[in-house]
Design a protein around this motif. Structure first.
Motif, PDB file in Angstrom:
ATOM      1  N   UNK A  12      76.856  33.369  46.289  1.00 58.74           N
ATOM      2  CA  UNK A  12      77.006  34.780  45.904  1.00 58.74           C
ATOM      3  C   UNK A  12      76.003  35.649  46.664  1.00 58.74           C
ATOM      4  N   UNK A  13      74.729  35.220  46.690  1.00 59.72           N
ATOM      5  CA  UNK A  13      73.683  36.027  47.315  1.00 59.72           C
ATOM      6  C   UNK A  13      73.823  36.116  48.832  1.00 59.72           C
ATOM      7  N   UNK A  14      74.508  35.134  49.441  1.00 56.10           N
ATOM      8  CA  UNK A  14      74.660  35.131  50.898  1.00 56.10           C
ATOM      9  C   UNK A  14      76.002  35.712  51.361  1.00 56.10           C
ATOM     10  N   UNK A  15      76.680  36.387  50.470  1.00 59.23           N
ATOM     11  CA  UNK A  15      78.008  36.915  50.825  1.00 59.23           C
ATOM     12  C   UNK A  15      77.954  37.844  52.041  1.00 59.23           C
ATOM     13  N   UNK A  16      77.066  38.818  52.005  1.00 54.52           N
ATOM     14  CA  UNK A  16      77.022  39.794  53.099  1.00 54.52           C
ATOM     15  C   UNK A  16      76.659  39.119  54.415  1.00 54.52           C
ATOM     16  N   UNK A  17      75.746  38.162  54.354  1.00 53.67           N
ATOM     17  CA  UNK A  17      75.348  37.426  55.556  1.00 53.67           C
ATOM     18  C   UNK A  17      76.537  36.656  56.142  1.00 53.67           C
ATOM     19  N   UNK A  18      77.295  36.003  55.261  1.00 57.52           N
ATOM     20  CA  UNK A  18      78.446  35.215  55.720  1.00 57.52           C
ATOM     21  C   UNK A  18      79.526  36.115  56.303  1.00 57.52           C
ATOM     22  N   UNK A  19      79.777  37.262  55.684  1.00 55.59           N
ATOM     23  CA  UNK A  19      80.804  38.160  56.217  1.00 55.59           C
ATOM     24  C   UNK A  19      80.375  38.797  57.536  1.00 55.59           C
TER      25      UNK A  19
END
Length: 984
Positions: free
Chosen positions: A826-833
């Motif tokens: 959840x916390x790494x969503x922006x990084x992954x996108x």
């Protein structure tokens, strides 16, 4: 002469939202005005024709029916059949006009030309050039004779405002706009007004009435389809042959003994009655479509209703319960002394019922098979909302009033008697018009529906018997509802869909896949101790008819150990017979039974001296008074319906016969009085025994194949978080692991692998089948999709994965397969996108910048619980309420599942899921709240005296210790909230 003249141009409420005239009101009006005949013509349909005809005839008013066809530019053609032949033509025309295509004006005229002759009266305002289409029909042209022709849509002038409201609803207007748009008076005019303007009206009305000689109900002909037996063997001969073959097969292959003479005698008796009543074709038709279902691996129920008491039904495998083994009576099903149409209702697994109907459609022809129309009647809530919409009332007030009702009402008077809030609003000046319109709308049909089970199969084109219309899946539907079909010679056959049979089929299929075993329901041991053990332990979740708390307690107390025990439990657990439960249980467990008379031991000992079944009443009447079983059934029915005059007459005969049979007068009288008390409560044993098999089969699978059982239950509970949560909790008690959804499994249903149940991705709120199908498609193209995190997100770029559904999947554990916990994903969503956006589609995967060095965060139970509740609507692995109960054990909280009625001063720990505030009779706020724990839910009432002090302390989605007392309402456990012990 009456103040009114019967007029042709009537519209009724069956032309939905085009009239206020209900048939009962129309006939009451005619009766009051002493009209000798009445016209009835809907526009294009004939929905209310049968109802009108029957009700008018019963009041000695001559019904003159017809069909109006309203064309463009106010052109109208009204057809009045003079006799049965032209009535059939009208039915045909209406049927064609209610097909799934719209006829042009020319096509309508050509249709009329093909059907009309001297048997038909035509009333029209079309010009003479059109009259070529009416052939030799008798024509009344309203243009030339000034025949009164306005459509009548309400009976009296004072209903015009109500009709404007209906007009507004029909056209999407408010009342102001309707007043501006609607200027016509369409009330029933006074005779003097008509005759002054149109002097020929009465003469023409009388003339038409004299020419009509029609009774749509006068035929004794039965339009039951004929069964075509092999080599054109007569139906009854073929039926007898199949029954004898079935009897021999049953004894040779199942009982493994010579055929009993008792069975031959019973079969001969049943066949004799069937031959006398002419119902051989009926039995063969039902046998045929049941056999079709079995051939095609569609689960068929063991029996339903009194048909399970027929040996013929059993030998044809229409039912699967041996009626002699269970002492079931044929006369309860088909009574030779009270001949009515047979009624064999059949249950099929609900997801394949349509295949059986399709089979009938193909076999008997599209105009010989039809479903049955129903009419959805407007009740208070819907009528009130409609009226408020027309008068543009604030939605908050509308919601306040409608939500104050726990149930809907069909009678406005009842509401005013029992609902203080509504009565108060109805007396406010600004609401009087709204409630007046509401009252008018109530009881009107809003739209058509389809009878849940009924099918008509006719030996003739249905359009010769009644009007039909296009229904679902290309299958026609009757325009008359079920109440009038038998009167015109049509037999309703009930093909019901039963969800529990679908569950059984799914379990059987799963057992075959997982264990390579073919389980046949007919071969399941009905005396399996392991099955009865789980029932006696109260482990009844998911078991047909047995899973309510009250029923579960009864099953435990009765110590059920047979199909007969299950049958008795389901028969006793109803209003009325429930009062006999303590006596039944005491007698069963102590084996001490007191009989009203020792001669009745054979009849009463199987149910421990208590009359449980209607069949027992019939048998006692036969035993004591020597009545035939057929007559005994008639007497039982009279007792149940309290037909006093007949009962007094029969009572004398019963006592006189009993004395001849060596009973004293006192004893005979006491037996009569005793059975009379039970007659209205007794249940149909044939139905109870048959349905008990369904519950037993489910319990057997639960005992022997729990993983398959719960997988099928869970698939059936999709969309029901309460049931799903309950099943998941229970299945773990069987040592079966439940695996949360994962993108790797791509399943949209629950599946089993190695005794583990895998939850579907579609269980996650916001994840649909389209996403699952997208995953499957990508996996078909790239088998390495799930190898590791980079691979997955590389292939998923622009393939349906967005930030919203990514978050849902992460919180649900959908990405756990990549080695990171939920919170980390959840916390790494922006990084992954950001990394996904950077992927260059022109480069191969191995040349892409890798997603690595994710920020890793530790999970805890609190976050896990929060995520589960958010994405599933319930807790799976970490229910905080369980923890709260352990931490607050001092308060001795009781699981909601274990609550029973009449418990006082008890504590529960749970979370509030909803709050509904209403006004009580003193205009003070009170509330209904729903509370759940990890076991079940309960509805609690908070009376105004308590709610005043605690209303700001109770919030949804918060946990509490509540002190409550319980009660039972409609077999459901509810409670009253006494106090908040503490919020937690």
């Amino acid at each position: 002469m009456s103040n009114f003249i019967p007029l042709v141009n009537i519209r009724s409420v069956y032309n939905f939202q085009e009239s206020l005239i209900k048939i009962d009101d129309y006939i009451s009006f005619a009766k009051k005005e002493k009209l000798e005949y009445l016209f009835y013509c809907e526009n294009k349909t004939m929905f209310g024709v049968a109802e009108f005809f029957k009700k008018a005839s019963s009041q000695n008013i001559k019904p003159i029916i017809g069909l109006s066809i309203e064309l463009e530019n106010k052109k109208i053609i009204t057809l009045i059949p003079k006799n049965k032949k032209s009535y059939q033509d009208v039915c045909f025309i209406s049927s064609e006009m209610n097909n799934d295509f719209i006829l042009s004006e020319l096509q309508i005229l050509e249709l009329l030309q093909s059907k009309l002759d001297q048997n038909m009266i035509v009333i029209t305002n079309l010009t003479e050039e059109h009259q070529i289409y009416f052939n030799t029909a008798e024509i009344y042209n309203t243009n030339s004779v000034n025949f009164f022709f306005n459509n009548i849509r309400y009976i009296s002038n004072n209903e015009q405002e109500h009709y404007k409201g209906v007009f507004a609803l029909k056209n999407g207007l408010n009342i102001t706009q309707a007043n501006e748009a609607y200027k016509i008076d369409e009330s029933y005019p006074l005779a003097e007004d008509i005759l002054e303007i149109y002097p020929e009206t009465l003469k023409i009305s009388n003339e038409i009435s004299e020419k009509v000689n029609l009774n749509i109900f006068d035929s004794e002909e039965k339009h039951m389809a004929k069964f075509t037996a092999p080599d054109n063997i007569p139906s009854f001969s073929y039926l007898k042959q199949k029954c004898l073959n079935g009897l021999k097969h049953y004894f040779i292959n199942v009982k493994r003994q010579p055929v009993s003479q008792k069975y031959y005698e019973r079969l001969n008796k049943e066949l004799e009655i069937i031959e006398q009543t002419g119902f051989a074709d009926y039995f063969l038709i039902v046998h045929d479509y049941v056999a079709y279902a079995r051939r095609n691996d569609i689960i068929v129920g063991p029996g339903r209703g009194s048909a399970a008491g027929s040996l013929v039904s059993f030998l044809l495998r229409i039912t699967t319960v041996d009626p002699i083994e269970y002492n079931l009576l044929f006369e309860r099903f088909l009574n030779p002394e009270r001949v009515t149409m047979p009624d064999i209702d059949i249950d099929f697994q609900d997801n394949r019922r349509d295949e059986v109907i399709e089979y009938l459609f193909e076999k008997y022809g599209k105009y010989n098979v039809a479903t049955i129309v129903t009419y959805q009647t407007i009740a208070f809530k819907s009528a009130f909302r409609d009226a408020c919409r027309v008068y543009e009332i604030d939605l908050e007030i509308v919601n306040l009033i409608t939500k104050s009702l726990n149930e809907d009402y069909l009678d406005f008077t009842d509401i005013l008697k029992t609902q203080r809030l509504i009565k108060e609003y109805s007396e406010k000046e600004e609401f009087k018009a709204i409630f007046s319109l509401t009252n008018k709308l109530m009881g009107c049909p809003r739209q058509t529906g389809t009878h849940a089970a009924g099918i008509i199969i006719s030996d003739v084109d249905l359009r010769k018997v009644l009007p039909i219309r296009q229904g679902l899946n290309g299958i026609y539907q009757t325009q008359f509802d079920m109440n009038y079909l038998e009167d015109i010679g049509l037999i309703k056959m009930d093909l019901l869909g039963l969800r529990n049979l679908t569950t059984l089929k799914e379990i059987i299929d799963l057992v075959k896949i997982n264990h390579n075993k073919e389980i046949k329901l007919s071969q399941i041991d009905v005396n399996d101790q392991k099955t009865f053990d789980i029932l006696k332990q109260g482990n009844t979740t998911g078991i047909f008819q047995l899973e309510s708390p009250g029923m579960t307690n009864l099953i435990i107390d009765m110590k059920v150990n047979s199909i007969s025990d299950i049958s008795a439990a389901s028969s006793l657990y109803r209003p009325g017979p429930q009062e006999m439960i303590p006596e039944y249980i005491n007698n069963k467990n102590t084996k001490r039974v007191s009989l009203v008379d020792k001669s009745l031991a054979d009849i009463l000992l199987p149910t421990y001296g208590v009359i449980v079944y209607q069949e027992q009443v019939i048998q006692i009447l036969q035993k004591v008074a020597g009545f035939s079983l057929a007559k005994s059934d008639i007497v039982r029915r009279a007792m149940g319906k309290k037909q006093i005059a007949y009962m007094l007459q029969v009572k004398e005969e019963f006592i006189a016969n009993a004395i001849i049979n060596n009973y004293s007068e006192d004893k005979a009288t006491s037996i009569w009085n005793w059975i009379e008390k039970f007659a209205m409560y007794g249940f149909n044993k044939s139905h109870a025994i048959a349905y008990s098999y369904i519950g037993y089969w489910l319990a057997w699978f639960k005992a022997h194949y729990p993983a398959e059982f719960y997988t099928a239950l869970l698939n059936g509970a999709m969309g029901n978080p309460n049931k799903t949560s309950k099943y998941i909790k229970e299945v773990k008690q069987f040592g079966i692991e439940v695996i949360k959804p994962s993108v790797k499994y791509m399943n949209d249903n629950y599946i089993i692998l190695n005794n583990r149940i895998f939850m579907p991705l579609t269980l996650i709120k916001g994840i649909g089948r389209d996403f699952v199908n997208s995953l499957i498609k990508i996996y078909d193209e790239h088998e390495d999709l799930f190898e590791e995190l980079n691979t997955f997100f590389y292939y998923m770029k622009n393939k349906g994965l967005n930030e919203s559904n990514y978050t849902l999947l992460a919180k649900a554990g959908g990405f756990d397969c990549f080695g990171y916990n939920k919170l980390t994903m959840v916390l790494n969503r922006d990084f992954i996108f950001s990394a996904m956006i950077a992927f260059n589609e022109n480069l191969s995967l191995d040349k892409q910048t890798k997603i690595e060095n994710l920020f890793v965060e530790e999970m805890n139970e609190e976050i896990e619980s929060m995520y589960e509740k958010e994405v599933f609507g319930f807790y799976i692995s970490a229910n905080p309420i369980t923890k709260l109960k352990n931490e607050n054990a001092y308060f001795k909280p009781i699981d909601i599942l274990k609550l029973v009625g009449n418990m006082n001063n008890i504590n529960i720990i749970g979370q509030v899921s909803s709050i509904k505030i209403i006004k009580d009779k003193n205009k003070k706020d009170m509330a209904f709240i729903t509370v759940f724990d990890e076991t079940d839910t309960i509805d609690l009432t908070i009376f105004a005296s308590n709610f005043e002090t605690m209303q700001y302390d109770i919030l949804t989605n918060k946990n509490y210790i509540f002190n409550i007392k319980t009660q039972t309402y409609k077999n459901k456990i509810t409670g009253i909230l006494e106090k908040i012990v503490k919020p937690i």
